[in-house]
Design an enzyme around this catalytic site. Structure first.
Site, PDB file in Angstrom:
ATOM      1  N   ARG A 299       0.816  -1.076  -0.144  1.00  0.00           N
ATOM      2  CA  ARG A 299      -0.133  -0.132  -0.012  1.00  0.00           C
ATOM      3  C   ARG A 299       0.959   1.287  -0.164  1.00  0.00           C
ATOM      4  O   ARG A 299       0.571   2.163  -0.559  1.00  0.00           O
ATOM      5  CB  ARG A 299      -0.906   0.071   1.262  1.00  0.00           C
ATOM      6  CG  ARG A 299      -1.838   0.917   1.305  1.00  0.00           C
ATOM      7  CD  ARG A 299      -2.608   0.931   2.610  1.00  0.00           C
ATOM      8  NE  ARG A 299      -3.076  -0.061   3.157  1.00  0.00           N
ATOM      9  CZ  ARG A 299      -4.330  -0.525   2.922  1.00  0.00           C
ATOM     10  NH1 ARG A 299      -5.256   0.069   2.044  1.00  0.00           N
ATOM     11  NH2 ARG A 299      -4.717  -2.000   3.348  1.00  0.00           N
ATOM     12  N   CYS A 366     -26.585  -2.778  -9.607  1.00  0.00           N
ATOM     13  CA  CYS A 366     -27.926  -2.838  -8.829  1.00  0.00           C
ATOM     14  C   CYS A 366     -28.014  -3.581  -7.555  1.00  0.00           C
ATOM     15  O   CYS A 366     -28.142  -4.888  -7.218  1.00  0.00           O
ATOM     16  CB  CYS A 366     -28.681  -3.724  -9.757  1.00  0.00           C
ATOM     17  SG  CYS A 366     -29.195  -2.701 -11.151  1.00  0.00           S
ATOM     18  N   TYR A 395      -4.867  -2.257  -3.780  1.00  0.00           N
ATOM     19  CA  TYR A 395      -6.113  -2.761  -3.702  1.00  0.00           C
ATOM     20  C   TYR A 395      -7.472  -2.294  -4.147  1.00  0.00           C
ATOM     21  O   TYR A 395      -8.537  -2.443  -3.627  1.00  0.00           O
ATOM     22  CB  TYR A 395      -6.356  -3.101  -2.035  1.00  0.00           C
ATOM     23  CG  TYR A 395      -5.025  -3.677  -1.557  1.00  0.00           C
ATOM     24  CD1 TYR A 395      -4.565  -5.070  -1.902  1.00  0.00           C
ATOM     25  CD2 TYR A 395      -4.233  -2.864  -0.798  1.00  0.00           C
ATOM     26  CE1 TYR A 395      -3.585  -5.414  -1.247  1.00  0.00           C
ATOM     27  CE2 TYR A 395      -3.111  -3.204   0.066  1.00  0.00           C
ATOM     28  CZ  TYR A 395      -2.599  -4.695  -0.404  1.00  0.00           C
ATOM     29  OH  TYR A 395      -1.538  -5.225   0.094  1.00  0.00           O
TER      30      TYR A 395
END
Ligand code: LLP
Length: 437
Positions: A299, A366, A395
């Site tokens: 990260r 949806c 990520y």
């Protein structure tokens, strides 16, 4: 903090993002221009920022201890263009699957710069690693048994290390804490001791080191402090009692980044001070010699280098809520839904304004849970505006899917005034290619 304060504070930490004439730029290109050229949704990466992050992280450690190397956790973002960039910076790779190993090798990483950390691996997967001389961080006694069998069957040697579970509670989202008592990862102290003792009996097993990874998006030093002390103490114990010489100590990844303006985070320098001080203290006590320290940031290297550009397709005002509907959903950006993660949102074509509203930014899937940002105060937004989600380098793209048969986003790299596609936009044909129709 209001929107304006929030954005100004956050951008202090992200020098690759600028506001010029009330428009958002990444490096030297207006986000509007990128959206015209490549369409939306679009992940845009700053090349300069990835390089900066890599160098800062490595130098923080090198200043305190020379023999340190990075094994970039490619699960955070395995775009081969990003891997190539890191290869040129002399990074290594932490891979978690055979496919990640294959991609790293094909990009040009040497086997000795790749480590394989995984869980529940099959004999075939482990055999691939052994045959390619990749160091395996063994996760269980079951994996150890498999590796022994593979070496005996093929008359091969294997480089191994063991993942140690230090049983530390990191204060991060429960889905990304990996060194807890209850975690599925690693060997607890008793089993780890047995594993080293067994491995010592097999000449073809080259015991190289010890490894830990306690979780991700960690924002304080304390869990690293506690976990590294436990790991080093254990390393000392096996050095003394089992006469095993470790030449690698791998502290894993996990350093958090600043997603929110009011969030306190630790820096690579804080992390380096903690880990290296503990290591040097333990070295003196236990006589570790010529140890290479490995770190597996994912990260930190890529997270803040990217923004996701989306277009506002719908403004919907109900008696209870104001919704901004964008042309992306959790198929593109799953972190808010999966980890309740916060990604800052900037109106890229009109960053600040005189009138503000409270909105939910919702996706095109949806599903009622398809909410990318909840109760955000933003400048009054209109259909056709561009919303940039910040810190989408780690990520995000890699966790995207074709749910609702939506295409994954195009990816673009930016360097100063230049930009180029590093993943082309998916088409319907790409999505249905694998069905037998
Ligand atoms: N090493 C190992 C063995 C890992 O499992 C991981 C991440 C890393 C290194 C890199 O950790 P980092 O420096 O990136 O924190 N999808 C989640 C994060 C999952 C992390 C999995 N392991 C998220 O979006 O927050």
């Amino acid at each position: 903090m209001n929107y304006e304060e929030r954005i100004k504070e956050l951008l202090k930490y992200k020098p690759h993002l600028k506001i010029i004439d009330n428009k958002l730029y990444i490096e030297d290109i207006p986000v509007e221009e990128i959206s015209k050229e490549y369409g939306t949704p679009c992940f845009v990466y700053s090349k300069g920022r990835i390089v900066q992050n890599y160098n800062r992280f490595l130098n923080a450690f090198k200043k305190l201890y020379k023999n340190v190397e990075i094994r970039y956790a490619m699960k955070a973002n395995s775009n081969p263009h990003i891997l190539k960039l890191l290869l040129n910076l002399n990074s290594g790779i932490d891979a978690v699957s055979v496919n990640e190993i294959k991609l790293a090798l094909s990009v040009g990483f040497k086997p000795e710069k790749i480590i394989y950390t995984g869980v529940n691996r099959t004999e075939e997967e482990l055999e691939f690693a052994v045959k390619n001389n990749i160091l395996i961080n063994i996760d269980s006694l079951s994996e150890l048994k498999k590796v022994i069998k593979i070496c005996e069957k093929n008359n091969l040697e294997a480089d191994i290390s063991f993942r140690f579970n230090p049983e530390i509670d990191v204060k991060t989202h429960k889905h990304i804490a990996t060194g807890l008592k209850e975690s599925k990862f690693g060997l607890h102290e008793r089993e780890a001791y047995i594993a080293y003792k067994i491995a010592r009996e097999y000449k073809f097993l080259k015991i190289r080191g010890i490894h830990m990874h306690i979780g991700s998006q960690i924002t304080s030093v304390e869990p690293f402090e506690k976990a590294s002390k436990k790991l080093l103490e254990f390393a000392g114990k096996i050095t003394r009692e089992l006469n095993i010489n470790l030449d690698i100590i791998d502290f894993g990844g996990g350093l958090g980044i600043k997603y929110k303006a009011d969030q306190n985070i630790i820096t690579p320098e804080d992390l380096a001070r903690c880990l290296i001080n503990n290591f040097l203290e333990a070295s003196e006590k236990y006589g570790f010699e010529n140890v290479k320290i490995l770190l597996e940031p994912g990260r930190y290297i890529v997270g803040d280098s990217s923004i996701l550009i989306t277009e506002v397709t719908t403004i919907k005002i109900t008696p209870y809520k104001k919704f901004i509907g964008v042309n992306a959903g959790f198929n593109i950006l799953i972190r808010p839904v999966l980890y309740e993660a916060y990604h800052e949102v900037i109106v890229a074509n009109r960053v600040f304004s005189n009138s503000y509203e409270k909105y939910d930014v919702v996706g095109y899937l949806c599903e009622s849970g398809d909410i990318l940002a909840k109760d955000r105060i933003l400048p009054k937004v209109f259909e056709g505006d561009l919303l940039a989600f910040l810190d989408t380098g780690a990520y995000c793209s890699i966790m995207s899917s074709n749910y609702n048969l939506r295409e994954r986003a195009v990816e673009v790299m930016v360097e100063c005034e230049k930009s180029w596609e590093i993943r082309r936009r998916e088409t319907f044909e790409d999505i249905v290619r694998y069905f037998n129709i």
